[in-house]
Each structure stands twice: as C-alpha cells, then as structure tokens.
Design a protein around this motif. Structure first.
Motif, mmCIF file in Angstrom:
data_model
loop_
_atom_site.group_PDB
_atom_site.id
_atom_site.type_symbol
_atom_site.label_atom_id
_atom_site.label_comp_id
_atom_site.label_asym_id
_atom_site.label_seq_id
_atom_site.Cartn_x
_atom_site.Cartn_y
_atom_site.Cartn_z
ATOM 1 N N CYS A 354 -9.885 74.807 -4.360
ATOM 2 C CA CYS A 354 -10.530 73.613 -3.860
ATOM 3 C C CYS A 354 -10.302 72.671 -5.190
ATOM 4 C CB CYS A 354 -11.851 73.879 -3.414
ATOM 5 S SG CYS A 354 -12.958 74.606 -4.461
ATOM 6 N N PHE A 355 -10.500 73.124 -6.281
ATOM 7 C CA PHE A 355 -10.598 72.263 -7.666
ATOM 8 C C PHE A 355 -8.889 72.060 -8.173
ATOM 9 C CE2 PHE A 355 -14.597 74.958 -7.692
ATOM 10 C CZ PHE A 355 -15.395 73.943 -7.685
ATOM 11 N N TRP A 356 -8.164 72.993 -7.795
ATOM 12 C CA TRP A 356 -6.877 73.138 -8.632
ATOM 13 C C TRP A 356 -5.466 72.719 -7.564
ATOM 14 C CZ3 TRP A 356 -8.004 72.256 -13.298
ATOM 15 C CH2 TRP A 356 -9.073 73.025 -13.905
ATOM 16 N N TYR A 357 -5.812 72.351 -6.269
ATOM 17 C CA TYR A 357 -4.716 72.499 -5.392
ATOM 18 C C TYR A 357 -3.669 71.407 -5.833
ATOM 19 C CZ TYR A 357 -7.348 68.434 -3.223
ATOM 20 O OH TYR A 357 -7.883 67.269 -3.096
ATOM 21 N N ARG A 358 -4.204 70.180 -6.614
ATOM 22 C CA ARG A 358 -3.129 69.111 -6.963
ATOM 23 C C ARG A 358 -2.334 69.730 -7.907
ATOM 24 N NH1 ARG A 358 -8.182 66.875 -6.263
ATOM 25 N NH2 ARG A 358 -8.047 65.004 -4.919
ATOM 26 N N GLU A 359 -2.695 70.363 -8.913
ATOM 27 C CA GLU A 359 -1.840 70.859 -9.910
ATOM 28 C C GLU A 359 -1.139 72.094 -9.380
ATOM 29 O OE1 GLU A 359 -5.335 69.018 -11.764
ATOM 30 O OE2 GLU A 359 -4.931 70.605 -10.362
ATOM 31 N N LEU A 360 -1.755 73.057 -8.625
ATOM 32 C CA LEU A 360 -0.919 74.155 -8.213
ATOM 33 C C LEU A 360 0.024 73.849 -7.141
ATOM 34 C CD1 LEU A 360 -3.803 76.528 -7.459
ATOM 35 C CD2 LEU A 360 -1.926 76.923 -9.180
ATOM 36 N N LEU A 361 -0.145 72.658 -6.509
ATOM 37 C CA LEU A 361 1.226 72.156 -5.567
ATOM 38 C C LEU A 361 2.297 72.091 -6.204
ATOM 39 C CD1 LEU A 361 2.020 71.214 -2.704
ATOM 40 C CD2 LEU A 361 1.040 69.087 -3.224
#
Length: 447
Positions: A354-361
C-alpha cells in the motif's frame, strides 16, 4: 537424484544412502513409495498438491521425515477435516500439531459432549479446495464479546457503538466481523480490510450462537467486494429483543457471533512457490545483484528469478554477459525498492504494498512480472478519486491494464462526470445513456 522403493513401510526406521559424484548427489530412500514421493517433490517445487485430500496420510509421514513444516501443517489440517470421536487426539499427539490445531480439536470434543468451548475472542477454521479455474476457501469464524449484556444494558440508549473482531486472514485477504449497535438496532457486517485482488466474491451466513450452541437468526448473503468495505445486515436484531432473551442469546453475559464464509477466487496457474526461507542465504545463491546508487549487494538464485521473471529467464538462459559472470548490475532502481521486489519474487507477498505500489509497478513492468503488476494497478484503482481519475486512466493505458480494470475506471468517471470533467462536459454529454466504450472515446477526444 533420488531412488525410491516400490513399497511403503511407514513403520520402518529411516533408511537413506547418499552418494556424491562430480555432478550429482544420489539419495536412496527405501521406505517411501515412488508415486507418493513424486507428489512430495511436486509440492517442494510448486507449493501445490492438488490431490492432497487423497494422499494426506502418506504425505504427512514424508513431510514429518524431511521436516517440511508447511506440508505437514496442511496434512494435519486434512486430518482435522476428517476428525471424529475415535481419532480426535491420537494423530495430533503423534505428530506434534501446533497449539491452534490442538485447541480446535479440544473444541470439537467439547462441543460433542454438549458444552461450548471457545478458547479465545476469535476462533477460526478453514478448508481449501483447488479446482482447474478457481480456488474455494471455506472458513468458519466465531467472534465472542464478553460482558456484552452488561455493556448493552448500560449503553442501551447510546446511538452508536461498534465492536470489531481480530483481523483474520484467508489466503492474502484480511477480514473482520463487525457488530454495530446503532440506536435500537444491532447490525452484523463482514468487512474486507485488505486485498490484492481486483474483486473477491463471497457467500456467507451470519448468525448468533445461543446457549445450546444452536445458530440463531441465520441469514445468508452473496457479495462481491471490489474494495475495502463493510457489507452485511444493518438490522440483524433489536437491542431489546436481545435483552429479553439474554438467557438464551447472551449466555454468561457474552455475545457470540458466527460467520460461515465461502470465498471464490480465480486459480492463477502461475502461483508462487513459497521459498521465503531461501531468501538471502548466500550459500544457496548462484548470482550477485548490485543495485542502486549505493551498490547494495543481493545474493539470489537464478532458478527463482527465472521462474518469476521472463526478463531474468532470458538473461540467464541466452548469450548474455550475466549468464557467465553471475553478476547483474541494476543502477536505475533504488535498493530498498528492489529488495521489496525480490521479497515478492521469493514469497509472492508484499505486506507494505500500500506504500510502495507506485514504485513497484515500474519495476514489475520492467521485469515482466505480471502478477505483481496487476496487484499494483489494482492499488491504483483503490485510490481513485475525481481529481486523479483521468491520470489513473492514462496510467492504466500506458501499463496495459486488463479490460475489467479499464471498464471499472470508465464506470467511475461516468458516475462522477460532473466532478471529473466539470459542468461544461456534464452539460454537453448525456453520459448515462452511453456505453463504456463511448465514454472512453469521449475521454480521448476531450484530451
């Protein structure tokens, strides 16, 4: 290489011969049937055993012998599903089941001698069935609220009071039972706290467990959860009705609420092999990753990375430099983000997504890890609002979101067209009478 016998003798003392050659280790095991051992190996490689309900007795012996705790636990759970008055404790005593399973067994025994046995505030039992196209999890949860009668008597005129059970997990989804007292009514709800899926379909029954351990007021519902939300019965029972029947419905001043859930999910054929215990063990690694500006080192397994990522598979199986040097330099991703990515590759989980989904995408897209990419895109959808809806839609197009997610985004925009596009666009177009594809066309035209 393993060599097994054609006969199984579960009472034999473990017999194993090991021979090491230049290229292989040969292990001879004389006391396990070859076809059962093949199922055991399949579990070690895939984390799955579709016919476990047939072979759980034999596989329990092997899992115990080779100290494969996850398989041992699954087999013991299958024994619990087959429990009866004659075998209730023997198997768990012999194989050292955990405290939770022993507790559930004691609960079974207590219920079958006419008494109610609840050891904690929230108790849970689950079963799982894997089919060709779906995974079905059945779960029974009891939520006991002590001193509820006293609280209800004291707060009978209180407008709103909520009781939440401990969060329980089915697969990767997190759930809660909610008891909500509002005005004169008591409502029962099922709350989806967290999911990585685009939607979760659930059939569930909710009820009160009375003093005779009978199910009172049982109600059924089918619902598809597409975000974290509570859904259930606003008026399950009146406060006064509960108090008038407290000897039956509130034994020992406690309210016990139950739910029987059947959760349906699509079966992902590329489900993850759980190899969390291997992550970070240098002795079992054959490749070094050097990541980020600070050149942090990660020691990994080529086999695991190749199984998870098409990019790594091509890197390690074709004429690439990394295949021979056993070293990969990654300088365009921060090491702390890549470590979370590696954790997902090894375990199939990312608790702080929920905190890192932007970077992990971005990382998942680069290394073609479709399952993580889908999860990250679903997190984007969960955060959609009128201000970011168009930006989210464009991102979905750029990253190739599936048709279902695109349709849900178009639907959100259509239902909130006034706040998304402003009064002018809302006045010019009659959105309600148009199909999803036409909405998409007008969104493209607008930009």
């Amino acid at each position: 290489m393993f060599t097994t016998s054609s006969k199984c003798s579960s009472n034999k003392k473990m017999k194993m011969k090991m021979k090491t050659t230049t290229n292989e280790v040969i292990i001879v095991d004389d006391d396990i049937d070859s076809y059962v051992f093949e199922k055991f190996l399949n579990y070690l490689y895939t984390g799955e055993c579709d016919s476990l309900y047939i072979w759980y007795q034999e596989l329990l012996v092997i899992a115990d012998k080779y100290l494969v705790q996850s398989l041992k636990t699954m087999c013991l759970n299958w024994y619990y599903m087959k429990i009866n008055g004659e075998n209730a404790l023997k198997i768990f005593q012999d194989f050292g089941a955990d405290g939770e399973l022993i507790g559930k067994t004691c609960e079974f025994i207590a219920k079958n001698v006419g008494s109610v046995f609840i050891t904690s505030t929230t108790t849970m039992a689950t079963t799982k069935t894997v089919m060709d196209n779906s995974i079905i999890n059945k779960c029974k949860v009891l939520f006991k609220i002590d001193n509820f009668a006293d609280q209800l008597q004291t707060d009978l005129q209180t407008k709103s009071t909520e009781f939440d059970c401990n969060i329980f997990t089915i697969e990767s989804d997190k759930w809660q039972i909610i008891v909500h007292c509002l005005n004169d009514n008591i409502g029962l709800y099922l709350r989806l706290v967290q999911t990585y899926e685009s939607s979760v379909s659930v059939q569930y029954d909710m009820y009160i467990v009375d003093s005779d351990n009978q199910l009172y007021g049982k109600r059924s519902i089918n619902h598809t959860f597409d975000k974290a939300i509570s859904y259930g019965f606003a008026l399950f029972i009146k406060k006064q009705q509960l108090m008038d029947n407290k000897d039956v419905l509130l034994p020992d001043n406690a309210l016990t609420v139950g739910i029987d859930m059947t959760v349906h999910k699509k079966n992902d054929c590329n489900r993850y092999l759980i190899v969390n215990d291997l992550f970070g063990i240098r002795e079992l690694s054959d490749c070094r990753l050097v990541v980020g500006n600070y050149r942090k080192e990660f020691f990994v397994s080529k086999l695991v990375l190749s199984a998870r990522s098409e990019v790594f598979r091509k890197m390690f199986t074709t004429d690439c430099l990394e295949r021979t040097t056993n070293e990969v330099v990654i300088d365009d991703i921060e090491s702390y983000i890549f470590e979370k990515f590696l954790h997902y590759l090894y375990t199939g989980e990312c608790e702080t997504l929920c905190f890192w989904y932007r970077e992990l995408l971005v990382v998942a897209d680069k290394y073609l890890v479709g399952s993580l990419k889908t999860i990250c895109l679903n997190w984007y959808y969960m955060d959609i609002n009128s201000q970011n809806a168009i930006e989210t839609l464009k991102l979905f197009e750029d990253f190739g979101a599936d048709d279902e997610l695109m349709a849900k985004t178009y639907d959100f925009i259509a239902k909130n067209v006034g706040s998304v596009f402003g009064k002018l666009l809302a006045k010019d177009y009659d959105i309600k009478s148009e199909s999803v594809s036409e909405i998409g066309y007008k969104i493209d035209k607008f930009y």
